[in-house]
Design a protein around this motif. Sequence first.
Motif, short mmCIF file in Angstrom:
data_model
loop_
_atom_site.label_atom_id
_atom_site.label_comp_id
_atom_site.label_asym_id
_atom_site.label_seq_id
_atom_site.Cartn_x
_atom_site.Cartn_y
_atom_site.Cartn_z
N ASN A 195 16.87 9.02 4.23
CA ASN A 195 17.23 10.41 4.49
C ASN A 195 16.24 11.38 3.85
O ASN A 195 16.20 12.57 4.20
N PHE A 196 15.45 10.87 2.90
CA PHE A 196 14.38 11.66 2.28
C PHE A 196 13.13 11.47 3.12
O PHE A 196 12.68 10.36 3.36
N ASP A 197 12.55 12.56 3.57
CA ASP A 197 11.41 12.51 4.50
C ASP A 197 10.12 12.26 3.73
O ASP A 197 9.44 13.19 3.30
N PHE A 198 9.77 10.99 3.55
CA PHE A 198 8.55 10.67 2.80
C PHE A 198 7.47 10.12 3.73
O PHE A 198 7.77 9.48 4.74
N ASP A 199 6.23 10.41 3.39
CA ASP A 199 5.11 9.86 4.15
C ASP A 199 4.09 9.16 3.24
O ASP A 199 2.98 8.86 3.66
N ARG A 200 4.49 8.93 2.00
CA ARG A 200 3.67 8.15 1.07
C ARG A 200 4.59 7.44 0.08
O ARG A 200 5.68 7.94 -0.23
N ILE A 201 4.16 6.27 -0.36
CA ILE A 201 5.00 5.48 -1.26
C ILE A 201 4.09 4.76 -2.26
O ILE A 201 2.97 4.35 -1.93
N VAL A 202 4.58 4.65 -3.50
CA VAL A 202 3.86 3.93 -4.55
C VAL A 202 4.78 2.85 -5.09
O VAL A 202 5.94 3.12 -5.41
N TYR A 203 4.27 1.63 -5.20
CA TYR A 203 5.00 0.54 -5.85
C TYR A 203 4.35 0.27 -7.20
O TYR A 203 3.13 0.11 -7.29
N LEU A 204 5.19 0.22 -8.24
CA LEU A 204 4.72 -0.01 -9.60
C LEU A 204 5.42 -1.21 -10.21
O LEU A 204 6.58 -1.50 -9.89
N GLY A 205 4.74 -1.90 -11.11
CA GLY A 205 5.33 -3.00 -11.85
C GLY A 205 4.36 -3.48 -12.91
O GLY A 205 3.20 -3.03 -12.96
N SER A 206 4.80 -4.37 -13.75
CA SER A 206 3.96 -4.91 -14.82
C SER A 206 3.85 -6.42 -14.67
O SER A 206 4.80 -7.08 -14.27
N GLY A 207 2.68 -6.96 -15.04
CA GLY A 207 2.49 -8.40 -14.97
C GLY A 207 2.63 -8.93 -13.55
O GLY A 207 2.05 -8.39 -12.61
N ALA A 208 3.44 -9.97 -13.39
CA ALA A 208 3.65 -10.55 -12.07
C ALA A 208 4.24 -9.53 -11.10
O ALA A 208 3.93 -9.55 -9.90
N LEU A 209 5.06 -8.62 -11.61
CA LEU A 209 5.67 -7.60 -10.75
C LEU A 209 4.64 -6.55 -10.33
O LEU A 209 4.77 -5.94 -9.26
N GLY A 210 3.63 -6.34 -11.15
CA GLY A 210 2.52 -5.49 -10.74
C GLY A 210 1.74 -6.13 -9.60
O GLY A 210 1.27 -5.45 -8.68
N GLN A 211 1.59 -7.46 -9.65
CA GLN A 211 0.94 -8.17 -8.55
C GLN A 211 1.80 -8.12 -7.29
O GLN A 211 1.29 -7.94 -6.18
N LEU A 212 3.10 -8.28 -7.46
CA LEU A 212 4.01 -8.20 -6.30
C LEU A 212 3.92 -6.84 -5.62
O LEU A 212 4.10 -6.74 -4.40
N SER A 213 3.67 -5.80 -6.40
CA SER A 213 3.62 -4.45 -5.83
C SER A 213 2.55 -4.34 -4.74
O SER A 213 2.67 -3.52 -3.83
N HIS A 214 1.50 -5.17 -4.81
CA HIS A 214 0.47 -5.17 -3.78
C HIS A 214 1.05 -5.62 -2.44
O HIS A 214 0.80 -5.01 -1.39
N GLU A 215 1.83 -6.69 -2.47
CA GLU A 215 2.49 -7.17 -1.26
C GLU A 215 3.49 -6.15 -0.73
O GLU A 215 3.58 -5.91 0.48
N ALA A 216 4.25 -5.53 -1.62
CA ALA A 216 5.25 -4.54 -1.21
C ALA A 216 4.58 -3.36 -0.50
O ALA A 216 5.06 -2.89 0.54
N ALA A 217 3.47 -2.89 -1.07
CA ALA A 217 2.76 -1.77 -0.45
C ALA A 217 2.19 -2.16 0.90
O ALA A 217 2.22 -1.37 1.86
N LEU A 218 1.66 -3.38 1.00
CA LEU A 218 1.10 -3.83 2.27
C LEU A 218 2.16 -3.88 3.36
O LEU A 218 1.90 -3.53 4.51
#
Length: 389
Positions: A225-248
Amino acid sequence: MFNLTKEELEKNKGIKTATEIHQQPAVWKELVSTLFHSKDSSKEFIESIYTRHEQVRVIFTGAGTSAFVGDTLVPELRKQNNKQHVLFEAIPTTDIVSNPNEYLFKEVPTILVSFARSGNSPESVAAVSMGQELINDFYQVVITCNKDGQLAKNSKNDEKSLVVLTPEKAHDQGFAMTSSFTSMILTAYSLFTVNAFTGNNATQLIANAERVVDSVTGPIDEILNFDFDRIVYLGSGALGQLSHEAALKMLELSAGQVVAIHESSLGFRHGPKSILNEKLVVVLFMSQDPYTRKYDMDILRELAADESGMKVVALTEKEDEEVESLADWTLHVNHSKKDVSSDFYLALLYVIFAQTLALKKSIQLGITPDNPSPDGRVNRVVQGVTIYK
């Protein structure tokens, strides 16, 4: 599925992707059973290499999502590693093929672990050929969703190769890799972990995943319901690596209409924070590790105090009053009484959220998730690659 009827999904050409996201707990069940029956021979293959050499490199490789399997897995395996002569690394096939002499060393015994949904990507096939050509003691483990792919075929009758197939359902037919990603990462984990992935650990993970796929839609519909056109995924360690897949996943399924980036919780301040504005969603993958979580909490507090107008989503293991007071939306993924033992297990639950959000944003934008690039600009199996000798 995900508050969408079969008819709606078929009309929007998203039925394959939705099914492949939703089926993951069931696919994991089948995978655990298969791995249990083959674990002795697979482990024996790997252990025999470990004992044969004074030093062994284990390189996890793939392209795109397949590369992010290794990126997410390596921090956990390095932490567990009690064999000091074994070094775990993650190197994309796209780097190996373009710069083989920077990554493949003749005198260092190497196990190349190839992740491949189709097994037909030209870089994946070429990376193996280069390893065989350049490394004296070269071994390979092929983890693939396609028994008929070129990687699997090339490894037949090779005593220095091990092929491990995921369940057939994990061979995603949609454009984006979803159940193939989680199935391959669980397969590799079961082969290389020192902690057996059976019994309570597997049962708890699958039970939590079943809850996540059934409960994630409500919060996601609110976020949409929030009109967004950009997104950032953040995390630390393994979760920081996962954020790459999430963004893709968001970039792929939105056909680039949503700008999607990833960063570590600490790294976000070093320039990428410039992206903040009133059309942005920040998704924070929070660690269960008490020390690491302090850094996640710091960036969450900082984002909550920001006046740009952006929104924050926090994914966390269990309910947390402070997190809920700071984030615009909070999702907890552990519904059992037992604590999740590592961020690796959280990654497998968090990625379901990212996959589902990308699916539903794609449909909201009028894009067809099963084939978000009908003009052929990008393809399910990469095309247009020339491999040079």
